[in-house]
Scaffold this motif. Structure first.
Motif, mmCIF file in Angstrom:
data_model
loop_
_atom_site.group_PDB
_atom_site.id
_atom_site.type_symbol
_atom_site.label_atom_id
_atom_site.label_comp_id
_atom_site.label_asym_id
_atom_site.label_seq_id
_atom_site.Cartn_x
_atom_site.Cartn_y
_atom_site.Cartn_z
ATOM 1 N N GLY A 37 5.883 -5.619 -3.695
ATOM 2 C CA GLY A 37 5.389 -6.009 -2.382
ATOM 3 C C GLY A 37 5.676 -7.475 -2.126
ATOM 4 O O GLY A 37 5.924 -8.260 -3.060
ATOM 5 N N ALA A 79 -0.107 0.301 3.362
ATOM 6 C CA ALA A 79 -1.100 0.366 2.287
ATOM 7 C C ALA A 79 -2.510 0.131 2.827
ATOM 8 O O ALA A 79 -2.727 -0.716 3.690
ATOM 9 C CB ALA A 79 -0.781 -0.668 1.211
ATOM 10 N N PRO A 118 4.001 -1.509 1.398
ATOM 11 C CA PRO A 118 2.873 -2.398 1.689
ATOM 12 C C PRO A 118 2.483 -2.442 3.166
ATOM 13 O O PRO A 118 1.348 -2.766 3.496
ATOM 14 C CB PRO A 118 3.365 -3.767 1.207
ATOM 15 C CG PRO A 118 4.856 -3.664 1.144
ATOM 16 C CD PRO A 118 5.137 -2.242 0.797
ATOM 17 N N ASP A 119 3.410 -2.069 4.055
ATOM 18 C CA ASP A 119 3.112 -2.104 5.484
ATOM 19 C C ASP A 119 2.085 -1.053 5.903
ATOM 20 O O ASP A 119 1.416 -1.209 6.937
ATOM 21 C CB ASP A 119 4.389 -1.921 6.302
ATOM 22 C CG ASP A 119 5.144 -0.649 5.942
ATOM 23 O OD1 ASP A 119 5.183 -0.308 4.745
ATOM 24 O OD2 ASP A 119 5.695 -0.006 6.854
ATOM 25 N N SER A 162 6.232 1.064 -2.724
ATOM 26 C CA SER A 162 4.795 0.818 -2.555
ATOM 27 C C SER A 162 4.382 0.735 -1.085
ATOM 28 O O SER A 162 3.184 0.704 -0.786
ATOM 29 C CB SER A 162 4.404 -0.481 -3.271
ATOM 30 O OG SER A 162 5.086 -1.590 -2.696
ATOM 31 N N ASP A 188 0.867 -0.532 -7.099
ATOM 32 C CA ASP A 188 0.532 -1.384 -5.949
ATOM 33 C C ASP A 188 0.658 -0.613 -4.630
ATOM 34 O O ASP A 188 1.128 0.526 -4.591
ATOM 35 C CB ASP A 188 1.486 -2.589 -5.915
ATOM 36 C CG ASP A 188 1.601 -3.291 -7.251
ATOM 37 O OD1 ASP A 188 0.551 -3.502 -7.882
ATOM 38 O OD2 ASP A 188 2.738 -3.615 -7.665
ATOM 39 N N GLY A 189 0.283 -1.280 -3.538
ATOM 40 C CA GLY A 189 0.478 -0.708 -2.214
ATOM 41 C C GLY A 189 -0.171 0.650 -2.071
ATOM 42 O O GLY A 189 -1.353 0.832 -2.353
ATOM 43 N N ILE A 190 0.632 1.630 -1.652
ATOM 44 C CA ILE A 190 0.107 2.990 -1.488
ATOM 45 C C ILE A 190 -0.005 3.736 -2.805
ATOM 46 O O ILE A 190 -0.507 4.863 -2.839
ATOM 47 C CB ILE A 190 0.981 3.817 -0.518
ATOM 48 C CG1 ILE A 190 2.395 4.002 -1.081
ATOM 49 C CG2 ILE A 190 1.006 3.171 0.869
ATOM 50 C CD1 ILE A 190 3.241 4.997 -0.308
#
Length: 378
Positions: free
Chosen positions: A80, A298, A295-296, A293, A15-17
């Motif tokens: 996330g 991504a 998410p901020d 991950s 997920d995310g990055i």
């Protein structure tokens, strides 16, 4: 493809990055395959939040089966805020926990190396971290994260109570300690065992078991004991006193994140999660960056792919026994940094920050340069 050595690789971007940094790592894998004339048979699958969205579970049984038949698993990052309300039994992080359990991978290796070009990126004084090279061996199938009983209950007065059990047996302690002692024999022959034997029975058993194992089988390696809180302080005060640190699940989780900041960024640290080797190879094994991950950031193309790329180097060394190629990848990363390549997490004020893709380009350029120089001197 006849005659080429073949390796089976399962890729779980997460997920995310995760997918962003994984793309750059796979570009390196592709380059290594061509350079070394080996064939990587790559399968892709979903894990973590992506798997929850697609299948309603963090990890399919089918994916576990694929991992069992792979030579190595290249893992991104999971989790996330969008999945936080699904409940504890559906959290994305169960994907990596289940992988470790199902594949019997009990030792997580987290190297902490300060590259010369990044000395100024750390918040620690240069003289404290210059030439730092330590290894954290984290037990990752037991302790607080897996111990029973565990749960959440509502008491008679309406209050909620959450509980987890910190537990370790002789077998669990000895097998991860052997990994640490064996690693130390190829390094500076010093192991520091970290626990809280002064306030926990599990910590006391940990210390006693490792002391007996050391006396019985590893007297040629120096053994030190340290409480976890003191270890955290010493990692900031004098990190070069350490060679190999061996510790339990939760302390290893916390201390390795702390140690990552000695290197300048969480985006620089790879890891390998291994079990009992097959001959001279750790198969299967899981390789992943220690960062989350994120998410901020991504989808913005600014994540640092170095930790994921350096995880590839660990995979080449430990699962595929491609020492030359592993060193080549590590040298390319250092050379890219020395040439001024910086992602946003590493760049100083006013310094140009590369995108994730551009940092991947910088590493691949250095691979080409280094490989060319090797061919000229061969």
């Amino acid at each position: 493809m006849i005659g080429k050595q073949q390796f089976r690789l399962l890729v779980l971007p997460g997920d995310g990055i995760g997918p962003e940094v994984m793309r750059e790592a796979l570009r390196v894998v592709e380059w290594i395959g061509q350079y070394a004339e080996v064939e990587f048979t790559i399968r892709h699958a979903l894990a973590g939040g992506a798997a929850i969205d697609a299948y309603g579970t963090p990890m399919l049984d089918e994916t576990i089966e694929q991992a069992m038949h792979a030579d190595a698993v290249l893992f991104g990052a999971v989790g996330g805020p969008r999945w936080e309300k699904l409940g504890f039994d559906l959290r994305p992080e169960l994907a990596i926990l289940r992988l470790r359990r199902e594949l019997s991978l009990f030792a997580n290796l987290r190297p902490v190396t300060v590259f010369d070009p990044l000395i100024e990126a750390s918040t620690i004084k240069p003289e404290v971290i210059r030439n730092l090279d330590l290894m954290i061996v984290r037990e990752c199938m037991g302790g607080l994260y897996f111990g029973e009983p565990r749960g959440i209950e509502t008491m008679q007065d309406g209050q909620m109570r959450g509980f987890n059990t910190e537990t370790y047996s002789t077998v669990e302690i000895e097998r991860v300690a052997r990994v640490a002692f064996d690693l130390a024999r190829h390094r500076r022959r010093v192991v520091c065992s970290v626990e809280k034997a002064n306030v926990t029975e599990s910590g006391l058993v940990w210390r006693q078991v490792i002391s007996k194992l050391h006396e019985r089988d590893y007297a040629d390696v120096e053994l030190r004991h340290m409480y976890a809180d003191n270890c955290a302080m010493q990692l900031v005060r004098n990190p070069k006193q350490f060679d190999v640190i061996v510790t339990g699940n939760i302390f290893g989780d916390i201390l390795s994140d702390l140690a990552s900041m000695l290197t300048g960024s969480l985006g620089m640290l790879p890891s390998a999660t291994i079990g009992v080797p097959r001959g001279d190879r750790f198969v299967p094994a899981v390789y992943e960056p220690i960062h989350g991950s994120a998410p901020d950031i991504a989808g913005r193309g600014i994540a640092n792919p170095m930790a994921q790329i350096l995880s590839v180097a660990m995979m080449l060394r430990l699962s595929f026994r491609m020492e030359r190629e592993a060193t080549l990848v590590e040298q390319a990363c250092i050379a890219a940094l020395a040439a001024g390549a910086r992602t946003a997490d590493l760049a100083a004020a006013g310094e140009k920050a590369l995108s994730t893709w551009e940092m991947g380009d910088a590493v691949l350029h250095q691979l080409e340069e280094t490989a060319g120089k090797r061919q000229l001197t061969a």
